[in-house]
Design an enzyme around this catalytic site. Structure first.
Site, PDB file in Angstrom:
ATOM      1  N   SER A  46       6.015  -5.342  -0.735  1.00 50.53           N
ATOM      2  CA  SER A  46       5.974  -3.933  -1.151  1.00 50.53           C
ATOM      3  C   SER A  46       6.221  -2.989   0.040  1.00 50.53           C
ATOM      4  O   SER A  46       7.311  -3.003   0.602  1.00 50.53           O
ATOM      5  CB  SER A  46       4.638  -3.679  -1.852  1.00 50.53           C
ATOM      6  OG  SER A  46       4.649  -2.455  -2.504  1.00 50.53           O
ATOM      7  N   ALA A  47       5.247  -2.201   0.466  1.00 51.37           N
ATOM      8  CA  ALA A  47       5.448  -1.313   1.634  1.00 51.37           C
ATOM      9  C   ALA A  47       5.874  -2.118   2.864  1.00 51.37           C
ATOM     10  O   ALA A  47       6.713  -1.668   3.652  1.00 51.37           O
ATOM     11  CB  ALA A  47       4.175  -0.526   1.922  1.00 51.37           C
TER      12      ALA A  47
ATOM     13  N   HIS B 218       9.388  -3.150  -6.258  1.00 55.60           N
ATOM     14  CA  HIS B 218       8.838  -2.822  -7.595  1.00 55.60           C
ATOM     15  C   HIS B 218       9.913  -2.162  -8.461  1.00 55.60           C
ATOM     16  O   HIS B 218       9.618  -1.213  -9.197  1.00 55.60           O
ATOM     17  CB  HIS B 218       7.636  -1.864  -7.499  1.00 55.60           C
ATOM     18  CG  HIS B 218       6.482  -2.385  -6.708  1.00 55.60           C
ATOM     19  ND1 HIS B 218       5.590  -3.302  -7.202  1.00 55.60           N
ATOM     20  CD2 HIS B 218       6.064  -2.096  -5.446  1.00 55.60           C
ATOM     21  CE1 HIS B 218       4.661  -3.555  -6.264  1.00 55.60           C
ATOM     22  NE2 HIS B 218       4.940  -2.849  -5.206  1.00 55.60           N
TER      23      HIS B 218
ATOM     24  N   GLU C  49       9.757  -7.130  -9.478  1.00 54.59           N
ATOM     25  CA  GLU C  49       8.522  -7.846  -9.109  1.00 54.59           C
ATOM     26  C   GLU C  49       8.682  -9.335  -9.408  1.00 54.59           C
ATOM     27  O   GLU C  49       8.918  -9.714 -10.568  1.00 54.59           O
ATOM     28  CB  GLU C  49       7.336  -7.260  -9.882  1.00 54.59           C
ATOM     29  CG  GLU C  49       7.023  -5.839  -9.439  1.00 54.59           C
ATOM     30  CD  GLU C  49       5.897  -5.191 -10.224  1.00 54.59           C
ATOM     31  OE1 GLU C  49       5.466  -5.756 -11.251  1.00 54.59           O
ATOM     32  OE2 GLU C  49       5.453  -4.096  -9.811  1.00 54.59           O
TER      33      GLU C  49
ATOM     34  N   GLY D  16       0.868  -1.173   0.000  1.00 55.39           N
ATOM     35  CA  GLY D  16       0.000   0.000   0.000  1.00 55.39           C
ATOM     36  C   GLY D  16       0.900   1.217   0.000  1.00 55.39           C
ATOM     37  O   GLY D  16       1.885   1.252  -0.731  1.00 55.39           O
TER      38      GLY D  16
END
Lengths: 235, 235
Positions: B122-123, B159, B194, B90
């Site tokens: 991710s985050a 990413h 990714e 997020g």
């Protein structure tokens, strides 16, 4: 009378630094031969001196001399005495951090409000919004606050980029990011494409350049507006 | 023994949420049937409940139950009692802000260091680095600090994206941004594409997945490393 140009980018593809804006800048800065340059955003981390040299070369084409804010012992006096000011692009976090550390954010706001002609590009435009919360930059330093100049009563997203068709990348599109911004903030945002700028003259705020811009209101679907649209509705 | 998976993304193109990692997760979380989920990063601003539902569905495929950290009266106790923890992606600014506001950053670090199996995507991976200064996210809220968990002794750029060939966009490439980071910071950065993840087991730190990763050291040219490379040199 407030007089500011807030440009998405300094440079459009295939053209020299500031070239697409030169005719506009000749008029914008017609009352002064000297420009005070704020080099704090340091694109690619270049030195203040090198950045100022690049800007000197560009402005020499319209017979302006340029001095870098970093060269003054008292930057607040330099801002207060300037006849025209340009803040260049680079990293918005680095720029805002330096503006706070040198205590020039509020003096800069004051002189722009009272009529010193101002040009911002990219990071130098971002700071004209209410906050820097809609920058695209990487947070490589931690500034004391994200509050910025508020020359216009909304936020700016420069280098606005449409979603890339057929992309398989899972990172967020620009539109998704700005929609996330509106989950936590209510002020409108303008997505300014490269080649667009905002012209502020007194109370008038107009979209300039050849391209549409994208408008994001809290709790509303985003939409496009055409060049020469009056932006006073954006608040 | 420290046991963490730090993944570039939750989802690879054309595949379901966490699908490419499921076999790995079955082993990683083999000692528990319950996963504590930290939903703070709120992708696209979705609610904690909706985000937790999505994660429940994914983990039900390997017979795990999931509870959201937001549902506990005492989040610190929930962290301390967890048998397995997942922090989803997020917005990293939103995530870090909430971790600080709920005083769970240090407890989370402590339980991961002492062996609670952890997954970040991710985050949720960004926060495993020393700082969040190399996130790609928009700074839509202002967290109290950019310091994060330091589960690994370097920074992470999830990413990771190679420059787009023939692009006419003037915004910075990812590589340029990380190089700018190194004008102000010295810790190494790994650009995780990714489909890649980092596997931390005790003192071992290994690049997993099928793809190369890109390594950025202060004052050195960036370079590629292959899957299964030992990352203990990265400090």
């Amino acid at each position: 009378m407030k007089s500011a140009l807030i440009a998405s980018t300094s440079t459009i593809h295939g053209s020299d630094y500031l070239e697409y804006l030169m005719d506009t800048l000749k008029t914008h800065f017609s009352h002064t031969e000297e420009i005070l340059f704020i080099p704090y955003a340091r694109p690619s981390g270049i030195s203040y001196d090198n950045y100022t040299s690049l800007v000197k070369t560009a402005f020499s084409k319209i017979d302006k001399t340029v001095s870098g804010l970093h060269a003054y012992d008292n930057p607040v006096d330099a801002i207060n005495n300037a006849k025209g000011i340009f803040t260049g692009g680079g990293n918005t976090f680095v720029l805002v951090n330096q503006l706070y550390k040198n205590n020039v954010l509020l003096p800069l706001k004051a002189v722009i409000e009272s009529g010193t002609p101002y040009l911002g590009t990219s990071a130098g435009s971002n700071i004209c919004g209410l906050t820097m919360n809609t920058t695209n930059d990487m947070p490589i330093v931690y500034p004391p606050s994200f509050k910025t100049l508020g020359i216009v009563p909304f936020n700016i997203n420069p280098h606005y980029l449409d979603p890339i068709e057929g992309s398989t990348h899972m990172g967020e599109t620009r539109e998704t990011r700005i929609k996330e911004f509106h989950k936590f903030n209510t002020q409108p945002v303008i997505g300014l494409r490269e080649g667009s700028w905002i012209e502020v003259k007194g109370k008038s705020i107009i979209l300039r350049g050849q391209l549409n811009a994208r408008i994001f209101f809290y709790n509303k679907a985003p939409y496009e507006i055409k060049p020469n649209t009056d932006l006073s509705f954006l608040k």
